[in-house]
Structures are given as C-alpha cells and as structure tokens.
Design a protein around this motif. Structure first.
Motif, PDB file in Angstrom:
ATOM      1  N   VAL A 156      -2.045   0.723  -3.809  1.00 30.29           N
ATOM      2  CA  VAL A 156      -1.774  -0.559  -3.149  1.00 30.29           C
ATOM      3  C   VAL A 156      -2.329  -1.718  -3.977  1.00 30.29           C
ATOM      4  CG1 VAL A 156      -2.412  -1.972  -1.145  1.00 30.29           C
ATOM      5  CG2 VAL A 156      -1.548   0.341  -0.813  1.00 30.29           C
ATOM      6  N   THR A 157      -3.530  -1.554  -4.520  1.00 29.53           N
ATOM      7  CA  THR A 157      -4.105  -2.607  -5.356  1.00 29.53           C
ATOM      8  C   THR A 157      -3.251  -2.847  -6.598  1.00 29.53           C
ATOM      9  OG1 THR A 157      -6.345  -2.097  -4.590  1.00 29.53           O
ATOM     10  CG2 THR A 157      -6.157  -3.317  -6.647  1.00 29.53           C
ATOM     11  N   TRP A 160      -0.203  -4.694  -5.529  1.00 29.84           N
ATOM     12  CA  TRP A 160      -0.599  -6.058  -5.172  1.00 29.84           C
ATOM     13  C   TRP A 160      -0.713  -6.932  -6.424  1.00 29.84           C
ATOM     14  CZ3 TRP A 160      -1.476  -8.066  -0.264  1.00 29.84           C
ATOM     15  CH2 TRP A 160      -2.150  -9.281  -0.186  1.00 29.84           C
ATOM     16  N   ALA A 184       4.230  -4.484   5.376  1.00 32.77           N
ATOM     17  CA  ALA A 184       3.016  -5.304   5.460  1.00 32.77           C
ATOM     18  C   ALA A 184       2.696  -5.498   6.930  1.00 32.77           C
ATOM     19  CB  ALA A 184       3.229  -6.648   4.763  1.00 32.77           C
ATOM     20  N   SER A 221      -5.006  -4.187   1.942  1.00 29.73           N
ATOM     21  CA  SER A 221      -4.768  -5.023   0.765  1.00 29.73           C
ATOM     22  C   SER A 221      -6.105  -5.426   0.153  1.00 29.73           C
ATOM     23  CB  SER A 221      -3.986  -6.273   1.165  1.00 29.73           C
ATOM     24  OG  SER A 221      -4.730  -7.057   2.099  1.00 29.73           O
ATOM     25  N   TRP A 226      -4.358  -7.491   5.250  1.00 29.35           N
ATOM     26  CA  TRP A 226      -3.142  -6.762   5.608  1.00 29.35           C
ATOM     27  C   TRP A 226      -3.371  -5.265   5.449  1.00 29.35           C
ATOM     28  CZ3 TRP A 226       1.346  -9.456   6.988  1.00 29.35           C
ATOM     29  CH2 TRP A 226       1.307 -10.835   6.758  1.00 29.35           C
ATOM     30  N   ILE A 228      -1.116  -2.283   4.052  1.00 26.94           N
ATOM     31  CA  ILE A 228       0.101  -2.112   3.269  1.00 26.94           C
ATOM     32  C   ILE A 228       0.471  -0.630   3.279  1.00 26.94           C
ATOM     33  CG2 ILE A 228       1.207  -2.426   1.039  1.00 26.94           C
ATOM     34  CD1 ILE A 228       0.372  -5.054   2.353  1.00 26.94           C
ATOM     35  N   ILE A 280       6.002  -6.987  -2.261  1.00 25.44           N
ATOM     36  CA  ILE A 280       4.781  -7.314  -1.507  1.00 25.44           C
ATOM     37  C   ILE A 280       4.891  -8.723  -0.937  1.00 25.44           C
ATOM     38  CG2 ILE A 280       2.352  -7.919  -1.831  1.00 25.44           C
ATOM     39  CD1 ILE A 280       1.952  -5.228  -2.135  1.00 25.44           C
TER      40      ILE A 280
END
Length: 402
Positions: A156-157, A160, A184, A221, A226, A228, A280
């Motif tokens: 996820v990072t 992002w 999201a 997130s 959030w 995700i 995203i």
C-alpha cells in the motif's frame, strides 16, 4: 576505497577519495531533505549516504557489486527498515546519490577521461537494478523479522508513493492480482461529531481482514487517514460492471462499520500498471465525496458518482440549483421525503416504511413537490433535478478536492 583499474585513468591519482565521498554526501543532502517527504531532513542520512556513495562507486567501476559491497548495502537497507524509512524513499535515495556522484566525477575527472566516465556510467545503469533488488530483499526480510508491519503495509505504501508495486510484491513473495480494484475506505463523520478527532488507522482489525476475498490485501495509508484495500477483479472485463467487486467492497464497508462503530464509505478505482498512483487519487477523491455527502455504507466508482463529481467543482451550478429548488428546500419534510425516496431507489413502499408514513401520505407529499417546483420527482427530469439538488445541498459552499 580499494584501488580500481579505471579510477586512476579517469581521476587525478592525487585525488582524496575520502574527501570526494564527503563532498558527494554533502551535495546530496539538500535533495534528500526536499525529495524524501516521509524521512526527509529528519533522518540521519549523513550516517548512511557516505557508505552508499562508496558502495555504488565501487560497484559501478567493477560492473558488479562485490561481496563486501553487498553486505554493506544490505546493512543500510536493514537499518532503514528498522527505522521505518519507506522503502521507496530508500530507493530514491540511491538514485539521488548516483546522480550527484556522477556530477562530481565529471567535475574532477582528468582531461580526455570522458570515455572512462561513460564506461562507469554504463556500469552504474547495469548494476542499479541489482542493487535495488538487494535493497528490497534485505528491507523486506528485516521488516518481517522485526514485526509491526506486513507485506500489505509495504504494498500500500508503494502504491501510495507511485512506486513499482509489482516488483516489490514479487520480491516480498506475494503476487499482485493481474487485474484489481483499489478501495479507499473512510469513516463518515456524523453531523454532531464534526469537531471530534479524526480516526487514525493502525493495524487492520481481524474482522475487516476476514472479509477480504482470496488474493486481496488491506492496510492503512501512510498518513493513517484511510484504509486501502486491493480487491482482485476478473481479467479482461470492466470491473465496474462486475457485481463481485462491488459486493466485496460492500462487505468491507460493513466490516469496518462493525469494527469501528461508525458508518463507512468506499471510493473504488481500477488499478492500472501504468499509473497505480492515479487509482489511489481517484478512489480517495470518490471516497471523500461520499463521506462529505454523508452517504453511510456506500461504495462507488467514478462513473457512479458522476453527478456529485460534476457539482463538486461547480460552485456556480450549486448556487443555481439552490435557487431553483429553494421553495422545496424550505419545506424540511418534503426535502427529507425526496432524500429517502432516492436512497430507496424510488421504491415507494420502502420509502413510506422508512419515513413511518402511509403510502397515500407519501403520494401526497410527492404531488406537493411537483406543484411547488413544476417537475414530478419520479420523472426522468425530476430524478436528475432533485438528485442534483440533494447532492448540492450536502456539498455546501466549499469545493471538495477530487
């Protein structure tokens, strides 16, 4: 630094390489501070960058990282993992260091050494992917060893930050779905809690993880505002037209509601390999719009929220709608009747039950709306007009950022 057969030709033999390394590290510092938004100037790059400069230079000259170089690069990656420096920022650090390194080499090279320096540059281009893979493997290994973060957090990072999520997932030993939808998830703040502290997400509750479909993943997130989720979607089909994706998102929203004790919404967007970061941004924009409208337990793709998206950027249109429907809005009972009718998908029986009134009372109220505004609430024109008016009233005077 060990002697290299290339360096004496390309560089002045009297050059102090320790001084050169320190100069490169100092020159890279401002770029690291401004470009690495999570770690930036707060991290102790001055303790890491000189080592990276030496290792990258030696590997570029030799054309292959030595065993010693590999060990030192791994040590750097493990330290950054323990210090929670985002993996992509560590990779970006290497790119910045290489750029600064070669700028300095060109400045201190001996006359007519261009061919040698071009050879070193070519070597660096070849070894950088291998160094990046080493960094990723060591980082992910250390992350798993120390605990506190999951592969989902890392994926996820990376998404992002717009990184190469497929490569990171592959190194981490998990497959990315060939086709997937990003959700999201955000809580809806009740009107009487607008001053309350926002939810800050940490570890995803087991009840939410239990609702993920096979191959899905979910994490907070990086800004912790959030949740995700990545939801697998059928190959070669439009995910917006597939009920399985929407149903999976609806189950996640319900699980979040149960876990956090408040209503949730989910903005949805198909993830493309070319621009995952755009997915995203789109999903968060739709999720934020749904939350601002107070749409509890709703999920939507961009096309589902087209009316709200169009109105969000047009304050002049919202004012026109407010003026057009002011006579209906002044009757709170009629306005709430319209809201309930459309949330009930024009099902009059369901609407009447939700309002606690008789069907004949509902029919009377709808006729009153038509008499006041000149358009039937159940006609195509009326559905468009009053739905837009309801959206506009929820959005208020501010222009939400999408």
């Amino acid at each position: 630094m060990p002697k290299s057969p290339v360096l004496p030709v390309a560089l002045d033999p009297d050059l102090d390489l320790d001084h050169l390394v320190r100069a490169i590290a100092a020159d890279a510092a401002p770029a690291l501070a401004s470009s690495l938004h999570s770690a930036g100037s707060r991290y102790e790059w001055e303790e890491i960058v000189p080592e990276l400069v030496r290792r990258l230079l030696e590997a570029a000259v030799a054309g292959e990282p030595s065993v010693h170089d590999r060990r030192r690069v791994v040590d750097v990656a493990r330290r950054c993992a323990r210090d929670w420096v985002p993996l992509q920022e560590l990779e970006h650090c290497c790119q910045i260091v290489l750029t600064v390194l070669f700028r300095h080499l060109w400045n201190v090279a001996r006359p007519r050494a261009a061919q040698d320096l071009l050879g070193i540059s070519a070597g660096a281009a070849q070894i950088l992917p291998r160094v990046t893979t080493m960094l990723r493997r060591a980082y992910i290994d250390e992350m798993g060893r120390t605990g506190g973060r999951t592969v989902a957090d890392l994926v996820v990072t990376t998404l992002w930050n717009g990184g190469d999520v497929a490569s990171v997932a592959r190194v981490a030993g998990t497959g990315m779905p060939g086709s997937c939808v990003l959700a999201a998830l955000s809580p809806v703040v009740p009107p009487d809690e607008t001053d309350a502290e926002p939810v800050r997400f940490g570890a995803v509750p087991p009840g939410v993880l239990g609702q993920l479909p096979a191959g899905g993943m979910c994490a907070a997130s990086p800004d912790r505002e959030w949740l995700i989720a990545l939801l697998p979607a059928p190959h070669d089909e439009d995910p917006e037209s597939r009920p399985a994706v929407r149903n999976a998102a609806i189950r996640l929203v319900a699980a979040c509601h149960a876990a956090y004790g408040r209503g949730f919404v989910a903005g949805l967007a198909a993830v493309t390999r070319d621009d995952a970061k755009a997915a995203i941004e789109e999903a968060i924009g739709i999720g934020g719009l749904l939350a601002s409208l107070g749409e509890h337990d709703q999920v939507a793709f961009l096309t589902d929220a087209a009316v709200g998206v169009a109105l969000a950027g047009r304050g002049d249109l919202r004012h026109r709608l407010e003026s057009r429907l002011s006579v209906v809005r002044s009757h709170e009972q009629l306005w709430e009747t319209l809201r309930t009718l459309y949330r009930s998908d024009l099902d009059r029986g369901r609407t009447a039950r939700s309002l606690g009134i008789h069907r004949s009372t509902l029919d009377y109220r709808l006729s009153r709306v038509e008499a006041l505004a000149g358009v039937s609430p159940t006609s195509v024109q009326g559905i468009l007009l009053y739905s837009a008016g309801l959206y506009s009233a929820e959005l208020g005077d501010d222009d939400p950022a999408l």
